[in-house]
Enzyme design. Structure first.
Site, PDB file in Angstrom:
ATOM      1  N   ASP A 188       0.871  -1.179   0.000  1.00  0.00           N
ATOM      2  CA  ASP A 188       0.000   0.000   0.000  1.00  0.00           C
ATOM      3  C   ASP A 188       0.910   1.231   0.000  1.00  0.00           C
ATOM      4  OD1 ASP A 188      -1.663   2.108   0.623  1.00  0.00           O
ATOM      5  OD2 ASP A 188      -2.858   0.976   2.076  1.00  0.00           O
ATOM      6  N   HIS A 189       0.920   1.918  -1.108  1.00  0.00           N
ATOM      7  CA  HIS A 189       1.872   3.029  -1.255  1.00  0.00           C
ATOM      8  C   HIS A 189       1.515   4.221  -0.373  1.00  0.00           C
ATOM      9  CE1 HIS A 189       5.307   4.844  -2.841  1.00  0.00           C
ATOM     10  NE2 HIS A 189       5.035   4.887  -4.134  1.00  0.00           N
ATOM     11  N   ARG A 190       0.330   4.207   0.220  1.00  0.00           N
ATOM     12  CA  ARG A 190       0.002   5.289   1.160  1.00  0.00           C
ATOM     13  C   ARG A 190       0.826   5.133   2.435  1.00  0.00           C
ATOM     14  NH1 ARG A 190      -6.261   4.306   1.856  1.00  0.00           N
ATOM     15  NH2 ARG A 190      -5.342   2.244   2.138  1.00  0.00           N
TER      16      ARG A 190
ATOM     17  N   ILE B  75       3.664   2.622   2.696  1.00  0.00           N
ATOM     18  CA  ILE B  75       5.033   2.148   2.452  1.00  0.00           C
ATOM     19  C   ILE B  75       5.639   2.925   1.284  1.00  0.00           C
ATOM     20  CG2 ILE B  75       6.423   0.118   1.852  1.00  0.00           C
ATOM     21  CD1 ILE B  75       4.914  -0.480   4.377  1.00  0.00           C
TER      22      ILE B  75
END
Ligand code: CAO
Length: 567
Positions: free
Chosen positions: A539-541, A543
């Site tokens: 989850d780029h939010r 990591i």
């Protein structure tokens, strides 16, 4: 002096030692009359025991997991007012025992004059001939004008015997009316919102006579007033008689898994349904976290909370409900023969979960290859040793589970979840790892608990046991909950890299593919090494890309040299 009432488990027919699956009230809580106090669930029915009067709950004598029978003490109610005080022992309804009887034949108390759900033809037609049955609302106790909340069939539909036709719901019970025989639905006379009473016509059933399917004459005794879905036709399912014991039968909504049939009715009790209706929530969209996927009031609350905290982009009116242009419906039959195959419940649920994750989580997938040459040699020799001493077979999976858990200690943001308001990260001080298991009914994700404190042999044993339970459809809800990170291993099948979907609210998932021998440059020569493809979606939010790259490199080192796991 306060007026009190002892609340006991009411007459629940032939049921005994029924497990308590939910206690819905707490000590000191004020409850309304008819508010559910506890939920009991046998393998065939779910029953709520509501408060017989308004009051304050004291001395709760039941906890989840207890097994109770008629007369078991539930709690004491300090009554809210004299007027509402009811006798301590509610009167037993004459019809109740028959109503909940699990006996293969109707209980003797069943009213002889009960309206048969079906008027069968006067004479048995010859085998293979068609005949018509009028299907009517069966004996539903003293209820009348009960709203139809769902019509599960359409004119012309072919139905199996016992397949639910409509769902009726009063403020106390939800019941399905099943087809008394296999046939084709004709002349459907009801629609959602209609109010029905005993004897009201539902539809006609065009049946093909066979020795089994068409009795020579009406057989009300063999056609239960309201039979539970996905259950043998011999089982009676009753309605409670108003003003009598605080028993509410919510089941006919069958627990999963359910054989092929019509659209499945969401599995929830009347209290949850009422709550959902008040909020305008479509229960079909709410994932249930209760036993066997039952939808709880809390699930509806979570669903609404999630909807309310979703970004504004999903509320674009112009683009429709979700803001995503819908895929157009196509009549495939124009291009060739087609067949409609109902989806298994697990597949429908996992579709919801996967779609939810896919649209909510900005995914990035980082790939790498781990050198498992030594791991594989060690695994094979240890596996033989373990199996010879009666232990579990060692596959790659338990090593991966352990390595991921150890890597999460160094990279704790992989062991976190984003708070629903997006304002903070919830860091977890425990480590539970889920693994995707391919089952005949679809994808499920059993969770191994407390991985930090378990050795690889124990992880092998637990993962094999959970995978077997998953394939047998016997996983319990708590065996699929509490995961911090997931692994999707396709290594036993083949293929190389893929993009696994994060199992939100987790923030990472590791996809593992089949290891292959490859030439790897060691600085002076190519060496044959067994390389395992890893695909880490995150989850780029939560990591960052660099953090994820460091995690996967570290993971590769742990897998490549198992001694590091002991550090
Ligand atoms: N490379 C090479 N061989 C591998 C391997 C890998 N990465 N992973 C497993 N294997 C081997 C195993 O070691 C085993 O070999 P041996 O019989 O020689 O010991 C063989 O493949 C079969 O393993 P397995 O897959 O049955 O067992 P497992 O413990 O590795 O996995 C489970 C168990 C439940 C994860 C697996 O059976 C499964 O269901 N996988 C599918 C997961 C899935 O569907 N993912 C997609 C989700 S998203 O749609």
């Amino acid at each position: 002096m306060a007026n009190t009432m002892d609340v006991k488990v009411p007459d629940i027919g032939n049921y005994a030692d029924v497990p308590v699956i939910e206690v819905l009230v707490a000590e000191g809580e004020s409850v309304e009359a008819e508010q559910p106090l506890i939920v009991l669930e046998s393998d065939k029915a779910t029953l709520e025991v509501p408060a017989p009067a308004a009051g304050v709950v004291h001395g709760i004598k039941i906890k989840v997991g207890d097994k109770v029978s008629e007369g078991h003490a539930v709690c004491t109610l300090e009554l809210a007012g004299e007027a509402e005080a009811a006798p301590a022992e509610p009167a037993r309804p004459a019809a109740a025992p028959a109503a909940v009887a699990e006996a293969p034949t109707p209980a003797p108390e069943a009213p002889a004059a009960a309206t048969p759900p079906v008027s069968a033809p006067a004479a048995a037609p010859a085998s293979g001939a068609t005949s018509t049955l009028d299907v009517r609302v069966p004996d539903i106790g003293n209820y009348s004008d009960v709203p139809v909340i769902e019509v599960l069939v359409a004119d012309g539909d072919a139905v199996e015997a016992e397949q639910p036709l409509i769902v009726l719901e009063s403020d106390k019970a939800t019941l399905e009316v099943p087809a008394p025989a296999a046939g084709i639905v004709r002349g459907l006379k009801v629609k959602a919102g209609d109010k029905l009473s005993e004897g009201n016509p539902i539809c006609s059933l065009e049946t093909t006579a066979t020795a089994d399917a068409t009795p020579a004459a009406p057989a009300p005794a063999a056609a239960p007033p309201v039979a539970a879905a996905a259950k043998p036709s011999t089982e009676s399912q009753p309605w409670p008689v108003p003003g009598t014991p605080p028993l509410v039968d919510t089941q006919p909504i069958a627990p999963p898994p359910k054989p092929a049939g019509p659209e499945q009715v969401p599995y929830a009790g009347p209290a949850t349904r009422k709550f959902a209706r008040e909020l305008g929530v479509d229960l079909a969209q709410v994932p249930g976290t209760g036993p066997r996927g039952r939808i709880l009031v809390e699930d509806v609350q979570t669903f609404v909370k999630n909807r309310m905290t979703q970004p504004a982009t999903t509320t674009s009116a112009a683009a429709g409900g979700s803001g995503i242009p819908p895929i157009p419906a196509i009549d495939f039959s124009k291009f060739g023969p087609i067949e409609s195959k109902p989806l298994a419940r697990i597949r429908k649920l996992s579709a919801q979960f996967l779609h939810r994750s896919w649209v909510n989580v900005p995914h990035v997938t980082q790939t790498d290859e781990a050198d498992i040459t030594e791991l594989e040699a060690f695994r094979k020799s240890m596996s033989q040793e373990l199996v010879a001493s009666g232990g579990p077979k060692l596959t790659v999976l338990p090593f991966l589970i352990k390595a991921v858990a150890v890597a999460m200690r160094t990279y704790p943001e992989f062991n976190a979840s984003l708070a629903p308001d997006g304002e903070s990260l919830i860091m977890k001080g425990y480590c539970n790892i889920g693994f995707a298991a391919d089952t005949p009914n679809g994808l499920v994700v059993p969770v191994i608990k407390d991985v930090w404190n378990k050795g690889i042999a124990q992880l092998a044993e637990e993962s094999a046991a959970l995978a077997k339970k998953a394939r047998d459809g016997k996983l319990k809800p708590d065996e699929m909950q509490g995961g911090c990170f997931s692994i999707s291993s396709l290594g036993g099948i083949g293929g190389s890299f893929f993009t696994p979907i994060v199992n939100a609210p987790e923030v990472g998932i590791l996809g593992v593919s089949k290891a292959q021998m490859k030439p790897v440059w060691d600085g002076s020569a190519f060496q044959p090494r067994l390389m395992c493809p890893l695909s880490l979606s995150y989850d780029h939010r939560v990591i960052d890309g660099a953090y994820a790259a460091r995690f996967i490199v570290h993971l590769g080192q742990l897998i490549g040299d198992l001694r590091r796991l002991a550090l």
